[in-house]
Design an enzyme around this catalytic site. Structure first.
Site, PDB file in Angstrom:
ATOM      1  N   GLY A  55       2.417   2.362  -3.000  1.00  0.00           N
ATOM      2  CA  GLY A  55       2.655   2.821  -4.370  1.00  0.00           C
ATOM      3  C   GLY A  55       3.165   1.726  -5.291  1.00  0.00           C
ATOM      4  O   GLY A  55       3.735   2.016  -6.349  1.00  0.00           O
ATOM      5  N   TRP A  58       1.668   1.751  -8.918  1.00  0.00           N
ATOM      6  CA  TRP A  58       2.219   2.904  -9.642  1.00  0.00           C
ATOM      7  C   TRP A  58       3.668   2.635 -10.053  1.00  0.00           C
ATOM      8  O   TRP A  58       4.054   2.822 -11.220  1.00  0.00           O
ATOM      9  CB  TRP A  58       2.126   4.109  -8.712  1.00  0.00           C
ATOM     10  CG  TRP A  58       2.431   5.441  -9.279  1.00  0.00           C
ATOM     11  CD1 TRP A  58       2.334   5.831 -10.592  1.00  0.00           C
ATOM     12  CD2 TRP A  58       2.854   6.607  -8.545  1.00  0.00           C
ATOM     13  NE1 TRP A  58       2.664   7.156 -10.711  1.00  0.00           N
ATOM     14  CE2 TRP A  58       2.983   7.656  -9.480  1.00  0.00           C
ATOM     15  CE3 TRP A  58       3.115   6.861  -7.196  1.00  0.00           C
ATOM     16  CZ2 TRP A  58       3.380   8.950  -9.096  1.00  0.00           C
ATOM     17  CZ3 TRP A  58       3.503   8.143  -6.817  1.00  0.00           C
ATOM     18  CH2 TRP A  58       3.636   9.166  -7.755  1.00  0.00           C
ATOM     19  N   ARG A  67      -7.688   4.204  -4.801  1.00  0.00           N
ATOM     20  CA  ARG A  67      -8.627   4.810  -3.863  1.00  0.00           C
ATOM     21  C   ARG A  67      -8.552   6.325  -4.029  1.00  0.00           C
ATOM     22  O   ARG A  67      -9.317   6.888  -4.776  1.00  0.00           O
ATOM     23  CB  ARG A  67      -8.293   4.358  -2.427  1.00  0.00           C
ATOM     24  CG  ARG A  67      -9.361   4.626  -1.390  1.00  0.00           C
ATOM     25  CD  ARG A  67      -8.871   4.189  -0.008  1.00  0.00           C
ATOM     26  NE  ARG A  67      -7.708   4.913   0.438  1.00  0.00           N
ATOM     27  CZ  ARG A  67      -7.728   6.013   1.198  1.00  0.00           C
ATOM     28  NH1 ARG A  67      -8.871   6.464   1.647  1.00  0.00           N
ATOM     29  NH2 ARG A  67      -6.622   6.629   1.555  1.00  0.00           N
ATOM     30  N   LYS A  68      -7.584   6.996  -3.364  1.00  0.00           N
ATOM     31  CA  LYS A  68      -7.455   8.457  -3.498  1.00  0.00           C
ATOM     32  C   LYS A  68      -6.124   8.877  -4.121  1.00  0.00           C
ATOM     33  O   LYS A  68      -6.035   9.884  -4.789  1.00  0.00           O
ATOM     34  CB  LYS A  68      -7.585   9.115  -2.127  1.00  0.00           C
ATOM     35  CG  LYS A  68      -9.001   9.175  -1.615  1.00  0.00           C
ATOM     36  CD  LYS A  68      -9.075  10.192  -0.487  1.00  0.00           C
ATOM     37  CE  LYS A  68     -10.503  10.425  -0.054  1.00  0.00           C
ATOM     38  NZ  LYS A  68     -10.546  11.264   1.161  1.00  0.00           N
ATOM     39  N   GLY A  69      -5.080   8.115  -3.799  1.00  0.00           N
ATOM     40  CA  GLY A  69      -3.764   8.433  -4.357  1.00  0.00           C
ATOM     41  C   GLY A  69      -3.241   9.796  -3.919  1.00  0.00           C
ATOM     42  O   GLY A  69      -2.642  10.525  -4.706  1.00  0.00           O
ATOM     43  N   ARG A 103       6.292   4.640   1.871  1.00  0.00           N
ATOM     44  CA  ARG A 103       5.391   5.796   1.956  1.00  0.00           C
ATOM     45  C   ARG A 103       5.277   6.190   3.420  1.00  0.00           C
ATOM     46  O   ARG A 103       5.485   5.335   4.304  1.00  0.00           O
ATOM     47  CB  ARG A 103       4.047   5.326   1.419  1.00  0.00           C
ATOM     48  CG  ARG A 103       2.979   6.349   1.294  1.00  0.00           C
ATOM     49  CD  ARG A 103       1.709   5.679   0.762  1.00  0.00           C
ATOM     50  NE  ARG A 103       0.726   6.672   0.407  1.00  0.00           N
ATOM     51  CZ  ARG A 103      -0.508   6.383   0.015  1.00  0.00           C
ATOM     52  NH1 ARG A 103      -0.906   5.122  -0.088  1.00  0.00           N
ATOM     53  NH2 ARG A 103      -1.346   7.341  -0.287  1.00  0.00           N
ATOM     54  N   SER A 106      -4.335   3.453   3.990  1.00  0.00           N
ATOM     55  CA  SER A 106      -4.516   2.708   2.743  1.00  0.00           C
ATOM     56  C   SER A 106      -4.644   1.204   3.027  1.00  0.00           C
ATOM     57  O   SER A 106      -5.491   0.518   2.446  1.00  0.00           O
ATOM     58  CB  SER A 106      -3.333   2.993   1.810  1.00  0.00           C
ATOM     59  OG  SER A 106      -3.580   2.470   0.536  1.00  0.00           O
ATOM     60  N   HIS A 141       6.800  -8.013  -2.043  1.00  0.00           N
ATOM     61  CA  HIS A 141       6.732  -7.322  -0.744  1.00  0.00           C
ATOM     62  C   HIS A 141       7.713  -7.972   0.243  1.00  0.00           C
ATOM     63  O   HIS A 141       7.754  -7.587   1.416  1.00  0.00           O
ATOM     64  CB  HIS A 141       5.336  -7.461  -0.136  1.00  0.00           C
ATOM     65  CG  HIS A 141       4.247  -6.718  -0.857  1.00  0.00           C
ATOM     66  ND1 HIS A 141       4.388  -5.446  -1.336  1.00  0.00           N
ATOM     67  CD2 HIS A 141       2.960  -7.075  -1.142  1.00  0.00           C
ATOM     68  CE1 HIS A 141       3.246  -5.058  -1.892  1.00  0.00           C
ATOM     69  NE2 HIS A 141       2.375  -6.025  -1.791  1.00  0.00           N
ATOM     70  N   LYS A 172       0.804  -1.238   0.000  1.00  0.00           N
ATOM     71  CA  LYS A 172       0.000   0.000   0.000  1.00  0.00           C
ATOM     72  C   LYS A 172       0.833   1.282   0.000  1.00  0.00           C
ATOM     73  O   LYS A 172       0.417   2.315   0.523  1.00  0.00           O
ATOM     74  CB  LYS A 172      -1.004   0.037   1.173  1.00  0.00           C
ATOM     75  CG  LYS A 172      -1.836  -1.198   1.366  1.00  0.00           C
ATOM     76  CD  LYS A 172      -2.346  -1.832   0.101  1.00  0.00           C
ATOM     77  CE  LYS A 172      -3.383  -1.051  -0.649  1.00  0.00           C
ATOM     78  NZ  LYS A 172      -3.783  -1.803  -1.896  1.00  0.00           N
TER      79      LYS A 172
HETATM   80  N1  PPS Z   1      -0.943   5.868 -10.422  1.00  0.00           N
HETATM   81  C1  PPS Z   1      -0.951   6.126  -9.123  1.00  0.00           C
HETATM   82  N2  PPS Z   1      -0.427   7.273  -8.641  1.00  0.00           N
HETATM   83  C2  PPS Z   1      -0.433   7.543  -7.316  1.00  0.00           C
HETATM   84  N3  PPS Z   1      -0.969   6.719  -6.377  1.00  0.00           N
HETATM   85  C3  PPS Z   1      -1.504   5.561  -6.819  1.00  0.00           C
HETATM   86  C4  PPS Z   1      -1.516   5.213  -8.187  1.00  0.00           C
HETATM   87  N4  PPS Z   1      -2.112   3.999  -8.317  1.00  0.00           N
HETATM   88  C5  PPS Z   1      -2.457   3.614  -7.089  1.00  0.00           C
HETATM   89  N5  PPS Z   1      -2.106   4.554  -6.182  1.00  0.00           N
HETATM   90  C6  PPS Z   1      -2.328   4.533  -4.726  1.00  0.00           C
HETATM   91  O1  PPS Z   1      -1.436   3.601  -4.116  1.00  0.00           O
HETATM   92  C7  PPS Z   1      -2.084   2.962  -3.004  1.00  0.00           C
HETATM   93  C8  PPS Z   1      -2.142   1.463  -3.249  1.00  0.00           C
HETATM   94  O2  PPS Z   1      -0.887   0.966  -2.921  1.00  0.00           O
HETATM   95  P1  PPS Z   1      -0.223  -0.259  -3.669  1.00  0.00           P
HETATM   96  O3  PPS Z   1      -0.314  -0.075  -5.129  1.00  0.00           O
HETATM   97  O4  PPS Z   1       1.123  -0.367  -3.066  1.00  0.00           O
HETATM   98  O5  PPS Z   1      -1.134  -1.484  -3.224  1.00  0.00           O
HETATM   99  S1  PPS Z   1      -0.666  -3.021  -3.249  1.00  0.00           S
HETATM  100  O6  PPS Z   1       0.311  -3.193  -2.149  1.00  0.00           O
HETATM  101  O7  PPS Z   1      -0.127  -3.331  -4.551  1.00  0.00           O
HETATM  102  O8  PPS Z   1      -1.924  -3.761  -2.970  1.00  0.00           O
HETATM  103  C9  PPS Z   1      -3.479   3.560  -2.936  1.00  0.00           C
HETATM  104  O9  PPS Z   1      -3.380   4.662  -2.030  1.00  0.00           O
HETATM  105  P2  PPS Z   1      -4.625   5.243  -1.238  1.00  0.00           P
HETATM  106  O10 PPS Z   1      -5.478   5.922  -2.252  1.00  0.00           O
HETATM  107  O11 PPS Z   1      -4.055   6.210  -0.241  1.00  0.00           O
HETATM  108  O12 PPS Z   1      -5.318   4.103  -0.579  1.00  0.00           O
HETATM  109  C10 PPS Z   1      -3.695   3.996  -4.361  1.00  0.00           C
HETATM  110  O13 PPS Z   1      -4.707   4.948  -4.527  1.00  0.00           O
END
Ligand code: PPS
Length: 340
Positions: A85, A88, A303-305, A171, A179, A149, A83
């Site tokens: 990034g 991304w 979710r919100k990013g 993060r 998250s 992970h 959770k």
């Molecule tokens: N493109 C992009 N840019 C910025 N942020 C992004 C992006 N894609 C996913 N997110 C945000 O990343 C959070 C999810 O974390 P992970 O991708 O690490 O999840 S996982 O561990 O693979 O399940 C989750 O954060 P929160 O919104 O705070 O919950 C996602 O919204």
């Protein structure tokens, strides 16, 4: 390639999630029975394995991986705290690594039709986690890209002893916690009760979270990035949000694929930023309809990013408590976070 037989376990002496998560070998069942366990976030229990907390199916996948994975010098790993990034960073790494074959502005770019977790598969879920035989990785196109992970110390010796590259992201723990908590409640099986914020927070502060304690996870890669900067690149979500262009250039150089002046003048970096933006990825059909890992819906990955959403959830005393944990566990390192 040799194969491993996994026997179906019919006992109630571990926990039901083991049955839910698939088949375990007798050897792994014995191992798991010997480990300390605590209540899990989205499985009844998590187990302390090699100093970090994880689910039974992950333990089996990781032991198989540790025994059998052979790193190649050209391998690239996207390693992350859950959770923070991952999705991304996988998209950005894939775009950088494959831009000669898949032009960033192409309407057929794989990132438009596949979730990044399909393009950069997790070692502990997809590569080793879904197989009852050891997967044959010899035919994967090089350079191979994998996600994980798994904490640094538990990566296979063949990775630690090779020249392959690891791109790591973490993060700020406040946002990572929110998250993780919101995600766990979305994907938990209906048989488990909703995990309330206060309880999850206590677990998180005590290090009881998948692949946690989070401070050990971060410090493992942080220290390695200082020892071997050519092999481990340490990134933070907040820094990427603040200046992605700078960090993409850093990533491309680290991955031995620096952007050429021509690419820069053609706007390739800006196009990668757009292709992998939160809004673009969240809007794709694949990310609204598809699933990843163990059948989790892709849409829950977006979710919100944002940086700082924690302030909508955490009370002043929670902020004080987690700040103290961070100071106590990370204060001795020069690792710190922007939280807003
Ligand atoms: N493109 C992009 N840019 C910025 N942020 C992004 C992006 N894609 C996913 N997110 C945000 O990343 C959070 C999810 O974390 P992970 O991708 O690490 O999840 S996982 O561990 O693979 O399940 C989750 O954060 P929160 O919104 O705070 O919950 C996602 O919204």
């Amino acid at each position: 390639m040799s194969s491993t037989k996994f026997a179906k376990i019919h006992t109630m002496d571990i926990d039901e999630s083991i049955e839910e998560q698939g088949q375990l070998s007798q050897e792994n069942k014995k191992l798991i029975l010997s480990l300390p366990r605590e209540k899990g976030w989205r499985t009844p229990y998590i187990y302390l394995f090699q100093g970090f907390w994880c689910q039974p199916a992950e333990i089996q996948a990781i032991t198989t991986f540790q025994k059998h994975f052979q790193a190649k010098e050209s391998d690239v790993f996207v390693a992350t705290v859950p959770k923070s990034g991952t999705t991304w960073l996988k998209a950005l790494t894939y775009a950088i690594m494959n831009r000669q074959n898949h032009f960033i502005s192409s309407k057929n770019h794989p990132l438009l039709s596949f979730n990044p977790h399909d393009l950069v598969p997790f070692i502990e879920y997809t590569v080793y986690g879904k197989h009852d035989t050891i997967p044959d990785l010899s035919k994967i196109h090089e350079p191979r890209l994998f996600g994980t992970h798994i904490p640094f110390d538990s990566l296979s010796n063949s990775i630690k002893g090779s020249n392959c590259k690891i791109v790591y992201i973490c993060r700020n723990p406040f946002d990572t916690f929110i998250s993780s908590w919101t995600f766990a409640n979305k994907i938990k099986p209906p048989s488990l009760p909703t995990l309330n914020l206060e309880e999850a927070f206590e677990m998180y502060c005590n290090g009881l979270v998948g692949f946690g304690p989070f401070w050990n996870h971060m410090l493992g890669y942080w220290n390695e990035s200082k020892e071997r900067p050519k092999n481990v690149l340490f990134l933070k979500y907040e820094d990427m949000k603040e200046d992605l262009k700078f960090h993409l250039k850093k990533m491309a150089e680290f991955l031995d694929r620096p952007f050429t002046l021509e690419e820069e003048s053609e706007g390739v970096i800006e196009n990668i930023i757009k292709l992998c933006s939160f809004e673009k990825m969240k809007g794709l059909e694949i990310n609204n309809t598809g699933t990843f890992g163990r059948n989790f819906e892709n849409k829950f990955l977006f979710r919100k990013g944002e940086v700082g959403d924690w302030s909508n959830y955490l009370s002043p005393s929670m902020v004080e408590k987690l700040s103290k944990v961070i100071e106590e566990k990370l204060g001795g390192s020069d690792l710190n976070f922007r939280v807003k």
